[in-house]
Design a protein around this motif. Structure first.
Motif, short mmCIF file in Angstrom:
data_model
loop_
_atom_site.label_atom_id
_atom_site.label_comp_id
_atom_site.label_asym_id
_atom_site.label_seq_id
_atom_site.Cartn_x
_atom_site.Cartn_y
_atom_site.Cartn_z
N LEU A 226 0.82 -1.21 0.00
CA LEU A 226 0.00 0.00 0.00
C LEU A 226 0.86 1.26 0.00
CD1 LEU A 226 -2.73 -0.94 2.65
CD2 LEU A 226 -2.84 -1.18 0.17
N ARG A 227 2.07 1.14 0.51
CA ARG A 227 2.98 2.29 0.66
C ARG A 227 2.36 3.37 1.54
NH1 ARG A 227 5.37 3.67 -5.21
NH2 ARG A 227 3.19 3.41 -5.80
N ALA A 228 1.76 2.93 2.64
CA ALA A 228 1.17 3.84 3.61
C ALA A 228 2.10 3.99 4.80
CB ALA A 228 -0.19 3.31 4.06
N GLU A 229 1.96 5.08 5.52
CA GLU A 229 2.82 5.35 6.66
C GLU A 229 2.66 4.26 7.72
OE1 GLU A 229 3.76 8.93 9.89
OE2 GLU A 229 2.12 9.13 8.43
N GLY A 230 3.78 3.78 8.24
CA GLY A 230 3.76 2.78 9.29
C GLY A 230 3.54 1.36 8.81
N GLU A 231 3.48 1.15 7.49
CA GLU A 231 3.19 -0.18 6.95
C GLU A 231 4.38 -1.11 7.09
OE1 GLU A 231 1.50 -1.97 2.71
OE2 GLU A 231 2.84 -0.23 2.70
N LEU A 232 4.12 -2.34 7.55
CA LEU A 232 5.09 -3.42 7.50
C LEU A 232 4.64 -4.38 6.40
CD1 LEU A 232 5.83 -4.32 11.24
CD2 LEU A 232 7.05 -2.74 9.74
N VAL A 233 5.58 -4.80 5.56
CA VAL A 233 5.25 -5.65 4.42
C VAL A 233 5.84 -7.04 4.63
CG1 VAL A 233 5.55 -5.99 1.93
CG2 VAL A 233 5.15 -3.69 2.84
N TYR A 234 5.01 -8.06 4.46
CA TYR A 234 5.48 -9.44 4.48
C TYR A 234 5.31 -10.01 3.07
CZ TYR A 234 6.22 -14.31 5.68
OH TYR A 234 6.72 -15.59 5.74
N ARG A 235 6.43 -10.35 2.43
CA ARG A 235 6.38 -10.92 1.09
C ARG A 235 6.25 -12.43 1.21
NH1 ARG A 235 6.70 -7.88 -3.14
NH2 ARG A 235 7.30 -5.69 -2.88
N LEU A 236 5.11 -12.94 0.81
CA LEU A 236 4.81 -14.36 0.95
C LEU A 236 5.53 -15.15 -0.14
CD1 LEU A 236 3.08 -16.34 2.64
CD2 LEU A 236 1.32 -16.12 0.87
N PRO A 237 6.40 -16.07 0.23
CA PRO A 237 7.13 -16.85 -0.78
C PRO A 237 6.27 -17.99 -1.30
CG PRO A 237 7.82 -17.53 1.40
CD PRO A 237 6.83 -16.41 1.61
N PRO A 238 6.69 -18.61 -2.40
CA PRO A 238 5.99 -19.82 -2.87
C PRO A 238 6.16 -20.95 -1.86
CG PRO A 238 7.41 -18.90 -4.59
CD PRO A 238 7.76 -18.19 -3.31
N LEU A 239 5.32 -21.97 -2.00
CA LEU A 239 5.48 -23.17 -1.17
C LEU A 239 6.79 -23.87 -1.54
CD1 LEU A 239 1.85 -24.59 -1.37
CD2 LEU A 239 2.94 -23.57 0.65
N GLU A 240 7.43 -24.44 -0.55
CA GLU A 240 8.71 -25.11 -0.80
C GLU A 240 8.49 -26.36 -1.64
OE1 GLU A 240 12.63 -26.71 1.67
OE2 GLU A 240 10.79 -26.15 2.73
N THR A 241 9.34 -26.54 -2.64
CA THR A 241 9.25 -27.70 -3.54
C THR A 241 10.49 -28.57 -3.39
OG1 THR A 241 10.26 -26.46 -5.35
CG2 THR A 241 7.86 -26.43 -5.20
N PRO A 242 10.40 -29.86 -3.75
CA PRO A 242 11.55 -30.76 -3.61
C PRO A 242 12.64 -30.42 -4.63
CG PRO A 242 9.48 -31.98 -3.81
CD PRO A 242 9.20 -30.57 -4.19
N PRO A 243 13.86 -30.84 -4.36
CA PRO A 243 14.93 -30.67 -5.35
C PRO A 243 14.71 -31.59 -6.54
CG PRO A 243 15.69 -32.00 -3.51
CD PRO A 243 14.33 -31.51 -3.13
N ASP A 244 15.38 -31.29 -7.62
CA ASP A 244 15.26 -32.11 -8.83
C ASP A 244 15.99 -33.43 -8.61
OD1 ASP A 244 14.94 -33.13 -11.32
OD2 ASP A 244 16.05 -31.57 -12.38
N SER A 245 15.23 -34.51 -8.47
CA SER A 245 15.84 -35.82 -8.23
C SER A 245 14.90 -36.90 -8.72
CB SER A 245 16.12 -36.02 -6.74
OG SER A 245 16.54 -37.35 -6.49
N HIS A 246 15.43 -37.81 -9.52
CA HIS A 246 14.62 -38.93 -10.02
C HIS A 246 14.54 -40.06 -8.99
CE1 HIS A 246 14.28 -37.17 -13.97
NE2 HIS A 246 15.59 -37.01 -14.03
N GLU A 247 15.27 -39.93 -7.91
CA GLU A 247 15.29 -40.98 -6.90
C GLU A 247 14.51 -40.59 -5.65
OE1 GLU A 247 19.38 -41.77 -6.15
OE2 GLU A 247 19.79 -42.50 -8.18
N LEU A 248 13.71 -39.54 -5.73
CA LEU A 248 12.97 -39.06 -4.57
C LEU A 248 11.87 -40.05 -4.20
CD1 LEU A 248 13.02 -36.40 -2.84
CD2 LEU A 248 11.06 -35.68 -4.20
N MET A 249 11.84 -40.47 -2.95
CA MET A 249 10.83 -41.39 -2.47
C MET A 249 9.59 -40.62 -2.02
SD MET A 249 12.16 -44.46 -2.80
CE MET A 249 12.78 -43.80 -4.36
N ALA A 250 8.46 -41.31 -1.94
CA ALA A 250 7.20 -40.66 -1.58
C ALA A 250 7.28 -40.00 -0.21
CB ALA A 250 6.07 -41.69 -1.62
N ALA A 251 7.85 -40.69 0.76
CA ALA A 251 7.93 -40.13 2.11
C ALA A 251 8.77 -38.86 2.13
CB ALA A 251 8.52 -41.17 3.07
#
Length: 547
Positions: A226-251
């Motif tokens: 909003l760019r208003a006086e006294g504003e604190l901004v929280y930038r919401l990140p994407p959900l964490e995703t697994p690394p690129d791996s063909h050996e990743l198990m379901a658990a």
């Protein structure tokens, strides 16, 4: 009744209005009319008997003697009637992977009166804000009221939307003043959801309310601050995703919130679905390709009733037609395309131009590269700098401020959308050429800097260009768009491949460049570099044997 209960004492005008019209704002003239009517009913002034005394500029006092009959006489609270605790919707699904974000936002709300959750389209801002608001409703003295601003298309109606959500009926032409008066003595948490399309009007209302009502706190969601006086901004990140791996198990995959979200939504669509070791790598790749954006993952998961996981992954190349959502969802959330249309429609014409032109970058890019590509007769450097900052503010570009210079990148989904706009504008071929020329300049710069900069620093700065070099080479050699640029870029990129130990890629690219240079147009210096690089690559991959 309010005057009689306080017989002999001054009752202020604001207190009277709050007591008599607790959910309605009325002008002072309305109060005067009602007091005059009450005086007529009581016969005030007849025979010298007075009932109500006016204290000029302050209020009224009941001056006639009052006798309370009986022990059970009703007692009344002088305080304004309280609103019910909250109007928050009951969530239909669990909130996944947002515990840390919720804790951080809640902590910010406890220390500041204005907090804005900012993030890209579909990333989950509303979900997180409602979760935080629900926690606050249980733990603080404030009432909590949700104001959904998404349906408000006229900025002038923002005060009306807030008034309706808090139960205020306004009988005044000045709704902003009515809001200030109504909220002045209340303790309230306002959740202003979806502010981005009426951002200026929302900011003005927020400023007015916070200045007039010390007991009001505001939690807002928007694709930009909003760019208003006294504003604190929280930038919401994407959900964490697994690394690129063909050996990743379901658990292992289920430990990542993006995968957990996909599985829960897929199971809700098709009860027979389950994550196993066989499909976990494909589900993980879906979540990565969708950048961990919650809405996109949910839309993909709902297609599990028609396609196998691997088929969904393959179909993501056409994600804007494939990812359709629930019929009962808000219009902007019924498809991935609609979500991005919502953001795109809020941009100025120059911002739209910059957005689509910068989409030619496959990876991160600097301010200088952005200017080299997007600047034109219709946009100068100043326009580019302002536009780039605006796209970052509106969550359409992310920025990495580590290092000596900032670098920018698109979420893959946003980039795909912007590339469609680039094609529709008829600018794709021209921008692809500019992109290849820029990569040639950067590769030549990297080659020149190798002997003057520390190796770790050089690699850190220039390895980020690798995806764009590959993209530029593919363009140059495909359909022979520009063979000379392709050959020159291949020669200039050799040090990068060598120092990153990408010997196989270096060899393949060098062989392609030499194969397209049979017409004798190859510069002697470039030919020498290419043949030396080819010899080195063959030595490493085949050993010292005749070719």
């Amino acid at each position: 009744m309010a005057l009689v209960e306080r017989s002999g004492k001054l009752v202020g005008k604001d207190e009277l209005r709050a007591r008599v019209w607790p959910e309605t704002f009325v002008e002072e003239s309305n109060l005067k009319v009602n007091v005059a009517a009450l005086r007529r009913t009581l016969g005030d002034g007849r025979g010298g008997v007075r009932y109500i005394e006016t204290v000029s500029g302050r209020g009224y006092r009941f001056v006639s003697p009052v006798q309370i009959l009986g022990d059970d006489a009703a007692t009344h609270n002088d305080a304004p009637a309280r609103l019910r605790a909250h109007n928050l919707p009951i969530p239909a699904t669990r909130v996944l992977g947002r515990g840390q974000a919720s804790d951080a936002i809640l902590s910010m709300c406890e220390g500041a009166r204005l907090v804005t959750v900012v993030g890209a389209a579909g990333i989950g801002k509303t979900t997180v804000a409602l979760a935080v608001a629900a926690r606050m409703a249980e733990t603080i003295e404030h009432d909590v009221r949700l104001v959904d601003l998404a349906p408000v298309t006229d900025p002038a109606l923002v005060p009306s939307a807030i008034a309706a959500a808090i139960g205020l009926t306004v009988h005044s032409a000045d709704e902003r003043s009515a809001l200030r008066m109504f909220l002045r003595d209340r303790r309230l948490m306002l959740v202003l959801d979806n502010c981005e399309h009426i951002i200026d009007a929302a900011a003005i209302c927020v400023r007015d309310i916070l200045a007039a009502a010390a007991g009001v706190r505001i939690l807002a969601t928007s694709r930009e601050a909003l760019r208003a006086e006294g504003e604190l901004v929280y930038r919401l990140p994407p959900l964490e995703t697994p690394p690129d791996s063909h050996e990743l198990m379901a658990a292992e995959a289920l430990a990542f919130p993006a995968v957990e979200l996909f599985v829960e939504r897929a199971t809700a669509t098709l009860n027979a679905f389950s994550l196993d070791d066989a499909n976990a790598p494909a589900v993980s790749e879906i979540c990565r390709k969708l950048d961990g954006v919650a809405l996109a993952i949910e839309l993909a998961a709902t297609r599990i009733d028609a396609f196998q996981v691997r088929e969904i992954l393959d179909l993501l190349d056409d994600r804007f037609r494939m990812l359709m959502g629930r019929r009962d969802a808000p219009g902007r959330h019924q498809s991935l395309s609609a979500t991005l249309d919502w953001s795109h429609d809020l941009l100025s014409e120059s911002e739209r131009t910059i957005l689509r032109r910068l989409a030619v970058f496959a990876g991160t890019f600097s301010l200088e590269s952005a200017c080299a590509l997007a600047a034109d007769g219709d946009l100068d450097r100043t326009d580019l700098v302002e536009g780039l900052a605006s796209l970052v503010a509106k969550s359409l570009l992310s920025v990495d401020a580590r290092g000596a210079a900032s670098h920018y990148r698109f979420l893959d989904t946003t980039r795909g959308y912007a590339l469609q706009k680039l094609a529709e504008a008829g600018e794709r071929d021209r921008l692809r050429r500019r992109h290849a020329e820029n990569m040639l300049d950067l590769a030549a710069q990297a080659e020149a800097e190798w002997h003057t900069r520390p190796a770790p620093e050089w690699i850190g700065d220039h390895r980020r260009q690798l995806d764009d070099i590959r993209l530029a080479l593919n363009w140059a050699f495909t359909d022979q768009h520009d063979i000379p640029i392709g050959v020159a870029l291949t020669a200039a990129a050799i040090p990068l491949w060598e120092h990153l130990s990408l010997v196989g890629e270096c060899r393949a690219c060098v062989e392609r460049a030499l194969a397209h240079s049979d017409d004798g147009s190859l510069r002697e210096h470039d030919e020498m570099k290419l043949r030396m690089a080819l010899g080195t690559a063959l030595l490493h991959t085949r050993g010292p044997v005749p070719r």
